[in-house]
Design a protein around this motif. Structure first.
Motif, PDB file in Angstrom:
ATOM      1  N   VAL A 213       0.838  -1.210   0.000  1.00 14.12           N
ATOM      2  CA  VAL A 213       0.000   0.000   0.000  1.00 14.12           C
ATOM      3  C   VAL A 213       0.866   1.249   0.000  1.00 14.12           C
ATOM      4  CG1 VAL A 213      -1.654   1.327   1.372  1.00 14.12           C
ATOM      5  CG2 VAL A 213      -1.982  -1.130   1.065  1.00 14.12           C
ATOM      6  N   ALA A 214       1.953   1.223   0.786  1.00 18.28           N
ATOM      7  CA  ALA A 214       2.851   2.375   0.847  1.00 18.28           C
ATOM      8  C   ALA A 214       3.431   2.692  -0.526  1.00 18.28           C
ATOM      9  CB  ALA A 214       3.973   2.106   1.853  1.00 18.28           C
ATOM     10  N   ALA A 215       3.875   1.645  -1.224  1.00 21.44           N
ATOM     11  CA  ALA A 215       4.457   1.846  -2.552  1.00 21.44           C
ATOM     12  C   ALA A 215       3.425   2.384  -3.535  1.00 21.44           C
ATOM     13  CB  ALA A 215       5.041   0.532  -3.062  1.00 21.44           C
ATOM     14  N   PHE A 216       2.205   1.857  -3.472  1.00 21.28           N
ATOM     15  CA  PHE A 216       1.154   2.302  -4.388  1.00 21.28           C
ATOM     16  C   PHE A 216       0.764   3.763  -4.131  1.00 21.28           C
ATOM     17  CE2 PHE A 216      -0.921  -1.998  -5.716  1.00 21.28           C
ATOM     18  CZ  PHE A 216       0.288  -2.384  -6.255  1.00 21.28           C
ATOM     19  N   LEU A 217       0.619   4.129  -2.858  1.00 21.95           N
ATOM     20  CA  LEU A 217       0.248   5.504  -2.536  1.00 21.95           C
ATOM     21  C   LEU A 217       1.365   6.476  -2.900  1.00 21.95           C
ATOM     22  CD1 LEU A 217      -1.589   5.081   0.887  1.00 21.95           C
ATOM     23  CD2 LEU A 217      -2.592   5.519  -1.359  1.00 21.95           C
ATOM     24  N   LYS A 218       2.587   6.054  -2.691  1.00 21.16           N
ATOM     25  CA  LYS A 218       3.720   6.901  -3.069  1.00 21.16           C
ATOM     26  C   LYS A 218       3.728   7.115  -4.577  1.00 21.16           C
ATOM     27  CE  LYS A 218       8.724   7.374  -2.432  1.00 21.16           C
ATOM     28  NZ  LYS A 218       9.051   7.681  -3.833  1.00 21.16           N
ATOM     29  N   TYR A 219       3.457   6.047  -5.327  1.00 21.77           N
ATOM     30  CA  TYR A 219       3.423   6.190  -6.779  1.00 21.77           C
ATOM     31  C   TYR A 219       2.270   7.098  -7.212  1.00 21.77           C
ATOM     32  CZ  TYR A 219       3.290   5.190 -11.730  1.00 21.77           C
ATOM     33  OH  TYR A 219       3.283   5.340 -13.096  1.00 21.77           O
ATOM     34  N   ARG A 220       1.115   6.947  -6.563  1.00 22.15           N
ATOM     35  CA  ARG A 220      -0.018   7.807  -6.903  1.00 22.15           C
ATOM     36  C   ARG A 220       0.333   9.276  -6.705  1.00 22.15           C
ATOM     37  NH1 ARG A 220      -4.829   8.314  -2.781  1.00 22.15           N
ATOM     38  NH2 ARG A 220      -3.168   9.556  -1.868  1.00 22.15           N
ATOM     39  N   ASN A 221       1.068   9.596  -5.649  1.00 17.13           N
ATOM     40  CA  ASN A 221       1.449  10.982  -5.380  1.00 17.13           C
ATOM     41  C   ASN A 221       2.532  11.482  -6.336  1.00 17.13           C
ATOM     42  OD1 ASN A 221      -0.316  11.105  -3.227  1.00 17.13           O
ATOM     43  ND2 ASN A 221       1.226  10.596  -1.700  1.00 17.13           N
ATOM     44  N   ASP A 222       3.438  10.580  -6.730  1.00 20.48           N
ATOM     45  CA  ASP A 222       4.615  10.995  -7.493  1.00 20.48           C
ATOM     46  C   ASP A 222       4.475  10.863  -9.004  1.00 20.48           C
ATOM     47  OD1 ASP A 222       5.648  11.282  -4.994  1.00 20.48           O
ATOM     48  OD2 ASP A 222       7.127   9.677  -5.136  1.00 20.48           O
ATOM     49  N   ALA A 223       3.562  10.037  -9.471  1.00 22.57           N
ATOM     50  CA  ALA A 223       3.516   9.655 -10.886  1.00 22.57           C
ATOM     51  C   ALA A 223       3.366  10.866 -11.805  1.00 22.57           C
ATOM     52  CB  ALA A 223       2.372   8.676 -11.131  1.00 22.57           C
ATOM     53  N   SER A 224       4.106  10.827 -12.894  1.00 21.26           N
ATOM     54  CA  SER A 224       4.032  11.879 -13.906  1.00 21.26           C
ATOM     55  C   SER A 224       2.972  11.511 -14.936  1.00 21.26           C
ATOM     56  CB  SER A 224       5.396  12.042 -14.586  1.00 21.26           C
ATOM     57  OG  SER A 224       5.258  12.813 -15.767  1.00 21.26           O
ATOM     58  N   THR A 225       1.840  12.217 -14.913  1.00 23.61           N
ATOM     59  CA  THR A 225       0.790  11.955 -15.894  1.00 23.61           C
ATOM     60  C   THR A 225       1.269  12.292 -17.304  1.00 23.61           C
ATOM     61  OG1 THR A 225      -0.129  14.148 -15.417  1.00 23.61           O
ATOM     62  CG2 THR A 225      -1.093  12.275 -14.261  1.00 23.61           C
ATOM     63  N   PHE A 226       2.189  13.247 -17.399  1.00 27.18           N
ATOM     64  CA  PHE A 226       2.731  13.628 -18.703  1.00 27.18           C
ATOM     65  C   PHE A 226       3.497  12.464 -19.320  1.00 27.18           C
ATOM     66  CE2 PHE A 226       6.342  15.542 -21.107  1.00 27.18           C
ATOM     67  CZ  PHE A 226       5.609  16.063 -22.156  1.00 27.18           C
ATOM     68  N   ALA A 227       4.338  11.811 -18.521  1.00 24.09           N
ATOM     69  CA  ALA A 227       5.119  10.676 -19.032  1.00 24.09           C
ATOM     70  C   ALA A 227       4.208   9.504 -19.395  1.00 24.09           C
ATOM     71  CB  ALA A 227       6.153  10.244 -17.997  1.00 24.09           C
ATOM     72  N   ILE A 228       3.211   9.239 -18.554  1.00 24.44           N
ATOM     73  CA  ILE A 228       2.285   8.145 -18.831  1.00 24.44           C
ATOM     74  C   ILE A 228       1.508   8.421 -20.121  1.00 24.44           C
ATOM     75  CG2 ILE A 228       0.214   6.951 -18.008  1.00 24.44           C
ATOM     76  CD1 ILE A 228       1.238   7.414 -15.161  1.00 24.44           C
ATOM     77  N   GLU A 229       1.097   9.664 -20.306  1.00 25.15           N
ATOM     78  CA  GLU A 229       0.352  10.022 -21.521  1.00 25.15           C
ATOM     79  C   GLU A 229       1.222   9.852 -22.759  1.00 25.15           C
ATOM     80  OE1 GLU A 229      -2.409  13.662 -23.276  1.00 25.15           O
ATOM     81  OE2 GLU A 229      -1.687  13.691 -21.205  1.00 25.15           O
TER      82      GLU A 229
END
Length: 281
Positions: A101-117
């Motif tokens: 859960v910690a890893a998932f929440l950290k990724y949710r906060n940090d993830a770059s929507t620009f890179a994913i797009e």
């Protein structure tokens, strides 16, 4: 997010490094100050502040500050806790789930929507033109590559996964402009994957890398999807990185499915109906 900035500092230009150090010194202030004030404090120009945000994979200053504010205010409610030899079953249950859960929440906060797009657009465009999409990984990441191939295969995407280093190098040698390869690595330092990335990029293929920030592979890819997780090496519990990589693949597959559009629905419906004959009533 702050861990990623710290890891990426050595690979940035000197002026962007000053902006990065300003973020690390006082992230709350950075998230609230105007660009002119940020530029003055870092002794750089305003465009340099924006360039730093884009270098970190965000869609400009506003996107960066939004993610930074969320990361600082929400934080992560759990820290990685190693499983001990005398832990009871209940302790193991809580620790393994909390670490994930910690890893998932950290990724949710940090993830770059620009890179994913960018990655989703590249994959969807490759599929639309009928070019090749391939997934590379080694060891644990090789299993994630196979899972990715399965997910995209279900979308009608013509793709393949390789976990053997020789096959990766040979396949990368056959890629060209319009093709796309997704390379998955926890460390970002596996020699075979680095060789394959270099060959694919030189041949004109789009290289998407899912790996740790600041790693050699992160710099080698054209599109970097950062996979940074708050775990140390734990001899007992499974690697959270594997689950994090699987989740990133899920996000990519969903984004690509949305871009394929409504024509995908009849295909998935027919597949589901055909599979019913494989099950007991």
């Amino acid at each position: 997010m702050l861990d990623r900035i710290k890891a990426s500092l050595p690979s940035l230009a000197p002026a962007e490094q000053r902006v990065g150090r300003l973020v690390l010194t006082d992230p709350r202030a950075f998230a609230n100050l105007p660009v002119s004030e940020l530029a003055d404090r870092a002794h750089v120009s305003k465009p340099t502040v924006v360039r730093f945000c884009r270098s970190m994979g965000y869609d400009g200053l506003s996107d960066f500050k939004l993610k930074l504010a969320g990361s600082v205010s929400e934080g992560v409610p759990f820290i990685h806790r190693s499983v001990d030899v005398d832990d009871k079953t209940g302790d193991v249950l809580v620790k393994v789930i909390d670490n994930t859960v910690a890893a998932f929440l950290k990724y949710r906060n940090d993830a770059s929507t620009f890179a994913i797009e960018r990655a989703a657009e590249a994959l969807a465009s490759t599929h639309k033109t009928g070019k090749r999409i391939e997934f590379f990984g080694a060891g644990n990441s090789g299993i994630v590559a196979q899972d990715a191939q399965h997910k995209f295969f279900r979308l009608g995407v013509n793709t393949i996964a390789y976990s053997d280093g020789h096959m990766q190098v040979m396949s990368a040698s056959l890629l060209g402009p319009g093709d796309c390869v997704v390379i998955i690595s926890n460390s970002g330092r596996t020699r075979d994957l680095m060789d394959a990335a270099d060959i694919a990029r030189k041949n004109g293929a789009t290289t998407i890398v899912i790996t740790a920030s600041g790693s050699p592979l992160a710099s080698a890819g054209q599109i970097h999807l950062a996979a940074d997780h708050p775990e140390g090496y734990d001899r007992y519990s499974p690697m959270v990185s594997r689950l994090l990589h699987l989740m990133i693949i899920d996000v990519l597959a969903t984004c690509v499915a949305l871009r394929i559009g409504s024509k995908l629905q009849p295909l998935l419906k027919e597949m589901k109906n055909n599979l019913r004959n494989k099950r007991y009533a």
